[in-house]
Design a protein around this motif. Sequence first.
Motif, PDB file in Angstrom:
ATOM      1  N   ASN A   1      -7.027   0.738   1.376  1.00 22.59           N
ATOM      2  CA  ASN A   1      -7.136   0.099  -0.139  1.00 22.59           C
ATOM      3  C   ASN A   1      -7.338   0.316  -1.172  1.00 22.59           C
ATOM      4  O   ASN A   1      -7.166   0.249  -2.041  1.00 22.59           O
ATOM      5  CB  ASN A   1      -8.904   0.700   0.444  1.00 22.59           C
ATOM      6  N   ALA A   2      -5.796   1.279  -1.556  1.00 21.18           N
ATOM      7  CA  ALA A   2      -5.138   2.445  -1.895  1.00 21.18           C
ATOM      8  C   ALA A   2      -4.252   1.447  -2.235  1.00 21.18           C
ATOM      9  O   ALA A   2      -3.304   1.049  -1.825  1.00 21.18           O
ATOM     10  CB  ALA A   2      -5.520   3.405  -2.058  1.00 21.18           C
ATOM     11  N   ASN A   3      -4.272   0.093  -3.009  1.00 22.51           N
ATOM     12  CA  ASN A   3      -3.029  -0.775  -3.223  1.00 22.51           C
ATOM     13  C   ASN A   3      -2.094  -1.149  -4.370  1.00 22.51           C
ATOM     14  O   ASN A   3      -2.560  -0.254  -4.929  1.00 22.51           O
ATOM     15  CB  ASN A   3      -3.954  -2.617  -2.888  1.00 22.51           C
ATOM     16  N   LEU A   4      -0.478  -0.919  -4.148  1.00 17.23           N
ATOM     17  CA  LEU A   4       0.172  -0.939  -5.455  1.00 17.23           C
ATOM     18  C   LEU A   4      -0.195  -2.839  -5.469  1.00 17.23           C
ATOM     19  O   LEU A   4       0.278  -2.926  -6.759  1.00 17.23           O
ATOM     20  CB  LEU A   4       1.406  -0.649  -4.759  1.00 17.23           C
TER      21      LEU A   4
ATOM     22  N   TYR B   1       0.251  -1.490  -0.059  1.00 19.58           N
ATOM     23  CA  TYR B   1       0.032  -0.362   0.155  1.00 19.58           C
ATOM     24  C   TYR B   1       0.709   1.471  -0.162  1.00 19.58           C
ATOM     25  O   TYR B   1       1.110   1.552   0.996  1.00 19.58           O
ATOM     26  CB  TYR B   1      -1.276   0.319   1.444  1.00 19.58           C
ATOM     27  N   TYR B   2       0.625   1.826  -1.117  1.00 21.18           N
ATOM     28  CA  TYR B   2       1.539   2.782  -0.938  1.00 21.18           C
ATOM     29  C   TYR B   2       0.402   4.476  -0.578  1.00 21.18           C
ATOM     30  O   TYR B   2      -0.665   4.634  -0.746  1.00 21.18           O
ATOM     31  CB  TYR B   2       1.507   3.502  -2.388  1.00 21.18           C
ATOM     32  N   ASN B   3       1.557   5.749   0.115  1.00 21.34           N
ATOM     33  CA  ASN B   3       0.993   5.993   1.069  1.00 21.34           C
ATOM     34  C   ASN B   3       1.950   7.699   0.591  1.00 21.34           C
ATOM     35  O   ASN B   3       3.077   7.859   0.758  1.00 21.34           O
ATOM     36  CB  ASN B   3       1.258   6.044   2.349  1.00 21.34           C
ATOM     37  N   SER B   4       1.411   8.550  -0.015  1.00 21.24           N
ATOM     38  CA  SER B   4       2.224   9.900  -0.287  1.00 21.24           C
ATOM     39  C   SER B   4       3.082  10.131   0.413  1.00 21.24           C
ATOM     40  O   SER B   4       3.586  11.427   0.837  1.00 21.24           O
ATOM     41  CB  SER B   4       1.321  11.001  -1.075  1.00 21.24           C
TER      42      SER B   4
END
Length: 377
Positions: free
Chosen positions: A93-96, A76-79
């Motif tokens: 839920n924003a998956n890489l 999961y990428y986080n800015s």
Amino acid sequence: MYKKFFMGIAAMAALTLVSCSSDDLNSLSDNSSKNEAISFDGYLGRSTVAVNGTRGSVETKKTLIGEGKGFGVFGYYNSSATDHNSTPDQSFNANLFTNEHVTCLSEGANWTYSPLKFWPTQGHIDFLAYAPYDGTNTTLTGTSINFEVSKTIANQKDLLWANAENKTKDNISSTGNKVKFHFYHALSRLGYTVKLFENKTYNNVTFTLNKITLAGSSDGTSKNAFYTKGTIDLSKAPGSGDLWNTSSSSTNEAKQNFPWVSSDKQVDNTGIKNAETDYLFVIPQDFSQDKTEEHDVDELYVIVEYTISYGDGTTQPVKNTVYKQIKKKFLQGKAYTLNLTIGLPIEFDVEVVEDWKAPEDGTGDINIGSNDTPWER
């Protein structure tokens, strides 16, 4: 932010295709964008035994190696550089990576996957992993996956899990520029030994183990014991009290018993133990609590059936069924062995030979030839 990030990935991927002949990690040269590709490695804390990789056997790093094996990865990428879920659109839920299959075909080779993903220039990635890989039945909900314990012991899995948080291209140099997973055993492992009393040798007697059952009651049928399924939170650390959620197995119908041994095995003075493929892998569970009228608890009994056959030609075989409650809390990552002793011999001893005693009424002396009881002539 996500749009910019994936555009960056696309551009970097294009550069890689120009300079490299394939996407395999081994093909990246030292002067290419090798350090930009996200690569993995894994290791496992000391295992109690090392066996082959069949189901029902203990998993080690070695058993994860080979075609079709390996582990699954969620990323999961986080800015944000450090904060998790800093904005609504940066949730888990924003998956890489979505159940990415990572494999190693032989010892000494790299762990690979395809197509490659690359490190972002800002923010961080949190990784979750599990093994052995399952490409059909593994869906991530939040940070948890479902797990079901097979009733068929040979099909049971030794579930492993790992996580690596807050990873960036700049903070993985100490691990060879790879995301290194330390896998832990998620379940409790049960094995057994069966031996004769004091490991003695008996002439003309044969002991045959017929059956071992683990159940929630002494009769083996009226109550179930073990959880059939649960969810494991891959983001948790080992020993976390909330690693497992077993609410779906709270009822008796959602639990199961295990017929552990169901074929005859002869037991001699050397004893026997479970085969490497006969370990039980169960979701951690507490069987140590005391049952009261107001409060029911999970209970566990081991039930052993065995036959004693005599070689004298006259004594009929004797079949025995014995049981014992096991009051134990099975913990995550711990191995337990049930050491079962059968064949308590019928032995004799002489406690005492009672002394002669005079009658309690004092009539023990019988006098003959006195004035009161003269001899007769």
